[in-house]
Design a protein around this motif. Structure first.
Motif, PDB file in Angstrom:
ATOM      1  N   MET A   1      84.783  83.654   7.610  1.00 58.11           N
ATOM      2  CA  MET A   1      85.792  83.769   8.637  1.00 58.11           C
ATOM      3  C   MET A   1      87.174  83.890   8.010  1.00 58.11           C
ATOM      4  SD  MET A   1      84.821  81.279  11.774  1.00 58.11           S
ATOM      5  CE  MET A   1      83.440  80.272  11.333  1.00 58.11           C
ATOM      6  N   THR A   2      88.019  84.624   8.680  1.00 59.71           N
ATOM      7  CA  THR A   2      89.399  84.751   8.233  1.00 59.71           C
ATOM      8  C   THR A   2      90.194  83.543   8.711  1.00 59.71           C
ATOM      9  OG1 THR A   2      90.039  85.918  10.230  1.00 59.71           O
ATOM     10  CG2 THR A   2      89.246  87.259   8.390  1.00 59.71           C
ATOM     11  N   ASP A   3      91.473  83.499   8.328  1.00 61.30           N
ATOM     12  CA  ASP A   3      92.316  82.395   8.784  1.00 61.30           C
ATOM     13  C   ASP A   3      92.452  82.377  10.292  1.00 61.30           C
ATOM     14  OD1 ASP A   3      92.671  81.400   6.279  1.00 61.30           O
ATOM     15  OD2 ASP A   3      94.607  82.354   5.942  1.00 61.30           O
ATOM     16  N   SER A   4      92.620  83.532  10.906  1.00 60.49           N
ATOM     17  CA  SER A   4      92.691  83.634  12.363  1.00 60.49           C
ATOM     18  C   SER A   4      91.336  84.099  12.867  1.00 60.49           C
ATOM     19  CB  SER A   4      93.756  84.645  12.779  1.00 60.49           C
ATOM     20  OG  SER A   4      95.031  84.194  12.446  1.00 60.49           O
ATOM     21  N   PRO A   5      90.696  83.295  13.705  1.00 64.79           N
ATOM     22  CA  PRO A   5      89.367  83.692  14.171  1.00 64.79           C
ATOM     23  C   PRO A   5      89.423  84.906  15.094  1.00 64.79           C
ATOM     24  CG  PRO A   5      90.039  81.636  15.213  1.00 64.79           C
ATOM     25  CD  PRO A   5      91.103  81.998  14.225  1.00 64.79           C
ATOM     26  N   GLY A   6      88.333  85.648  15.086  1.00 58.37           N
ATOM     27  CA  GLY A   6      88.204  86.819  15.937  1.00 58.37           C
ATOM     28  C   GLY A   6      86.819  86.881  16.560  1.00 58.37           C
ATOM     29  N   VAL A   7      86.549  87.981  17.222  1.00 58.09           N
ATOM     30  CA  VAL A   7      85.281  88.166  17.932  1.00 58.09           C
ATOM     31  C   VAL A   7      84.085  88.037  16.989  1.00 58.09           C
ATOM     32  CG1 VAL A   7      83.909  89.863  19.203  1.00 58.09           C
ATOM     33  CG2 VAL A   7      86.302  89.524  19.790  1.00 58.09           C
ATOM     34  N   ASP A   8      84.191  88.597  15.787  1.00 59.29           N
ATOM     35  CA  ASP A   8      83.075  88.491  14.837  1.00 59.29           C
ATOM     36  C   ASP A   8      82.748  87.033  14.531  1.00 59.29           C
ATOM     37  OD1 ASP A   8      82.855  91.236  14.723  1.00 59.29           O
ATOM     38  OD2 ASP A   8      83.918  91.431  12.816  1.00 59.29           O
ATOM     39  N   ASP A   9      83.768  86.186  14.528  1.00 59.51           N
ATOM     40  CA  ASP A   9      83.545  84.761  14.268  1.00 59.51           C
ATOM     41  C   ASP A   9      82.787  84.104  15.414  1.00 59.51           C
ATOM     42  OD1 ASP A   9      84.967  84.763  11.770  1.00 59.51           O
ATOM     43  OD2 ASP A   9      86.807  84.904  12.947  1.00 59.51           O
ATOM     44  N   VAL A  10      83.087  84.499  16.640  1.00 59.32           N
ATOM     45  CA  VAL A  10      82.353  83.958  17.794  1.00 59.32           C
ATOM     46  C   VAL A  10      80.878  84.306  17.654  1.00 59.32           C
ATOM     47  CG1 VAL A  10      82.088  83.957  20.307  1.00 59.32           C
ATOM     48  CG2 VAL A  10      84.382  84.092  19.298  1.00 59.32           C
ATOM     49  N   HIS A  11      80.597  85.572  17.345  1.00 62.29           N
ATOM     50  CA  HIS A  11      79.202  85.997  17.171  1.00 62.29           C
ATOM     51  C   HIS A  11      78.526  85.204  16.051  1.00 62.29           C
ATOM     52  CE1 HIS A  11      79.235  89.423  19.918  1.00 62.29           C
ATOM     53  NE2 HIS A  11      80.403  89.789  19.412  1.00 62.29           N
ATOM     54  N   ALA A  12      79.199  85.080  14.913  1.00 59.42           N
ATOM     55  CA  ALA A  12      78.618  84.383  13.761  1.00 59.42           C
ATOM     56  C   ALA A  12      78.354  82.916  14.071  1.00 59.42           C
ATOM     57  CB  ALA A  12      79.539  84.511  12.549  1.00 59.42           C
ATOM     58  N   LEU A  13      79.302  82.272  14.713  1.00 54.67           N
ATOM     59  CA  LEU A  13      79.135  80.846  15.047  1.00 54.67           C
ATOM     60  C   LEU A  13      77.996  80.644  16.041  1.00 54.67           C
ATOM     61  CD1 LEU A  13      82.900  79.882  15.283  1.00 54.67           C
ATOM     62  CD2 LEU A  13      81.249  78.920  13.651  1.00 54.67           C
ATOM     63  N   ALA A  14      77.917  81.496  17.040  1.00 49.01           N
ATOM     64  CA  ALA A  14      76.843  81.367  18.033  1.00 49.01           C
ATOM     65  C   ALA A  14      75.485  81.564  17.370  1.00 49.01           C
ATOM     66  CB  ALA A  14      77.052  82.353  19.172  1.00 49.01           C
ATOM     67  N   LEU A  15      75.398  82.539  16.471  1.00 51.94           N
ATOM     68  CA  LEU A  15      74.119  82.803  15.793  1.00 51.94           C
ATOM     69  C   LEU A  15      73.715  81.700  14.831  1.00 51.94           C
ATOM     70  CD1 LEU A  15      74.401  86.622  15.087  1.00 51.94           C
ATOM     71  CD2 LEU A  15      72.718  85.467  16.548  1.00 51.94           C
ATOM     72  N   ARG A  16      74.681  80.925  14.357  1.00 54.85           N
ATOM     73  CA  ARG A  16      74.378  79.823  13.426  1.00 54.85           C
ATOM     74  C   ARG A  16      73.686  78.649  14.112  1.00 54.85           C
ATOM     75  NH1 ARG A  16      79.814  78.680  10.386  1.00 54.85           N
ATOM     76  NH2 ARG A  16      80.064  80.795   9.708  1.00 54.85           N
ATOM     77  N   MET A  17      73.816  78.559  15.418  1.00 54.93           N
ATOM     78  CA  MET A  17      73.205  77.437  16.128  1.00 54.93           C
ATOM     79  C   MET A  17      71.690  77.655  16.201  1.00 54.93           C
ATOM     80  SD  MET A  17      75.866  75.626  16.555  1.00 54.93           S
ATOM     81  CE  MET A  17      75.110  74.268  17.438  1.00 54.93           C
ATOM     82  N   PRO A  18      70.925  76.565  16.214  1.00 57.07           N
ATOM     83  CA  PRO A  18      69.459  76.713  16.213  1.00 57.07           C
ATOM     84  C   PRO A  18      68.901  77.215  17.548  1.00 57.07           C
ATOM     85  CG  PRO A  18      70.096  74.391  16.249  1.00 57.07           C
ATOM     86  CD  PRO A  18      71.355  75.174  16.114  1.00 57.07           C
ATOM     87  N   HIS A  19      67.764  77.868  17.460  1.00 52.38           N
ATOM     88  CA  HIS A  19      66.996  78.321  18.630  1.00 52.38           C
ATOM     89  C   HIS A  19      67.778  79.285  19.515  1.00 52.38           C
ATOM     90  CE1 HIS A  19      64.083  75.255  17.519  1.00 52.38           C
ATOM     91  NE2 HIS A  19      65.069  74.377  17.501  1.00 52.38           N
ATOM     92  N   VAL A  20      68.630  80.091  18.910  1.00 48.87           N
ATOM     93  CA  VAL A  20      69.466  81.011  19.676  1.00 48.87           C
ATOM     94  C   VAL A  20      68.788  82.366  19.804  1.00 48.87           C
ATOM     95  CG1 VAL A  20      71.643  82.324  19.629  1.00 48.87           C
ATOM     96  CG2 VAL A  20      71.637  79.883  19.130  1.00 48.87           C
ATOM     97  N   THR A  21      68.861  82.907  20.989  1.00 54.25           N
ATOM     98  CA  THR A  21      68.466  84.290  21.219  1.00 54.25           C
ATOM     99  C   THR A  21      69.686  85.027  21.756  1.00 54.25           C
ATOM    100  OG1 THR A  21      67.664  83.754  23.439  1.00 54.25           O
ATOM    101  CG2 THR A  21      66.033  83.773  21.688  1.00 54.25           C
ATOM    102  N   VAL A  22      69.741  86.312  21.470  1.00 54.83           N
ATOM    103  CA  VAL A  22      70.818  87.158  21.968  1.00 54.83           C
ATOM    104  C   VAL A  22      70.209  88.134  22.958  1.00 54.83           C
ATOM    105  CG1 VAL A  22      72.707  88.710  21.391  1.00 54.83           C
ATOM    106  CG2 VAL A  22      71.963  86.993  19.732  1.00 54.83           C
ATOM    107  N   VAL A  23      70.737  88.110  24.158  1.00 55.40           N
ATOM    108  CA  VAL A  23      70.294  89.013  25.207  1.00 55.40           C
ATOM    109  C   VAL A  23      71.399  90.038  25.398  1.00 55.40           C
ATOM    110  CG1 VAL A  23      69.646  89.159  27.640  1.00 55.40           C
ATOM    111  CG2 VAL A  23      69.008  87.145  26.304  1.00 55.40           C
ATOM    112  N   GLU A  24      71.015  91.278  25.568  1.00 54.88           N
ATOM    113  CA  GLU A  24      72.010  92.316  25.819  1.00 54.88           C
ATOM    114  C   GLU A  24      72.169  92.472  27.324  1.00 54.88           C
ATOM    115  OE1 GLU A  24      72.144  97.009  25.115  1.00 54.88           O
ATOM    116  OE2 GLU A  24      72.087  95.832  23.258  1.00 54.88           O
TER     117      GLU A  24
END
Length: 134
Positions: A1-24
């Motif tokens: 992550m960069t110093d200022s968080p962005g959308v990519d950070d939200v995706h990365a953080l959400a994916l780091r949590m256990p038992h996560v699925t991504v629905v489109e």
């Protein structure tokens, strides 16, 4: 992550949590779920979140679930907070945040928001297991 968080950070953080699925979503928007329950939702432009002057719908609103009305109120009533809600979400345990406002949060604050969203929606067993490992 960069110093200022962005959308990519939200995706990365959400994916780091256990038992996560991504629905489109129907328009290609990402919806992060745990046990079939959404905890981070990238919204499509909606009339309830629009520029007050032009009426243009905000294309970058992210929804995060919260544990309680008290948690929601604390986030949306703090004048220094970028989180907001709309009448459409009265009684709904979530807060909204525009992606353009992500840099107003620290990386630690964003991490906490995503983790808290996951905790608000995970089963008791998953929540307790994750908390015990922290």
């Amino acid at each position: 992550m960069t110093d200022s968080p962005g959308v990519d950070d939200v995706h990365a953080l959400a994916l780091r949590m256990p038992h996560v699925t991504v629905v489109e979503g129907p328009k290609g928007n990402a919806v992060y779920q745990v046990g079939g329950k959404s905890f981070v939702f990238f919204r499509t432009p909606q009339p309830d979140a629009a520029d007050p002057v032009t009426g243009e719908k905000h294309p970058d609103v992210i929804m995060f679930w919260v544990e309680s009305e008290e948690d929601k109120d604390a986030l949306v009533r703090d004048p220094s907070s970028p989180f907001f809600t709309t009448p459409r979400f009265d009684g709904h345990l979530s807060v909204l945040l525009r992606a353009v406002d992500l840099p107003r949060l620290s990386r630690d604050e964003l991490t906490e928001i995503v983790q808290d969203a996951w905790l608000a929606r995970a089963s008791n067993r998953r929540r307790e297991k994750w908390l015990a490992q922290q």
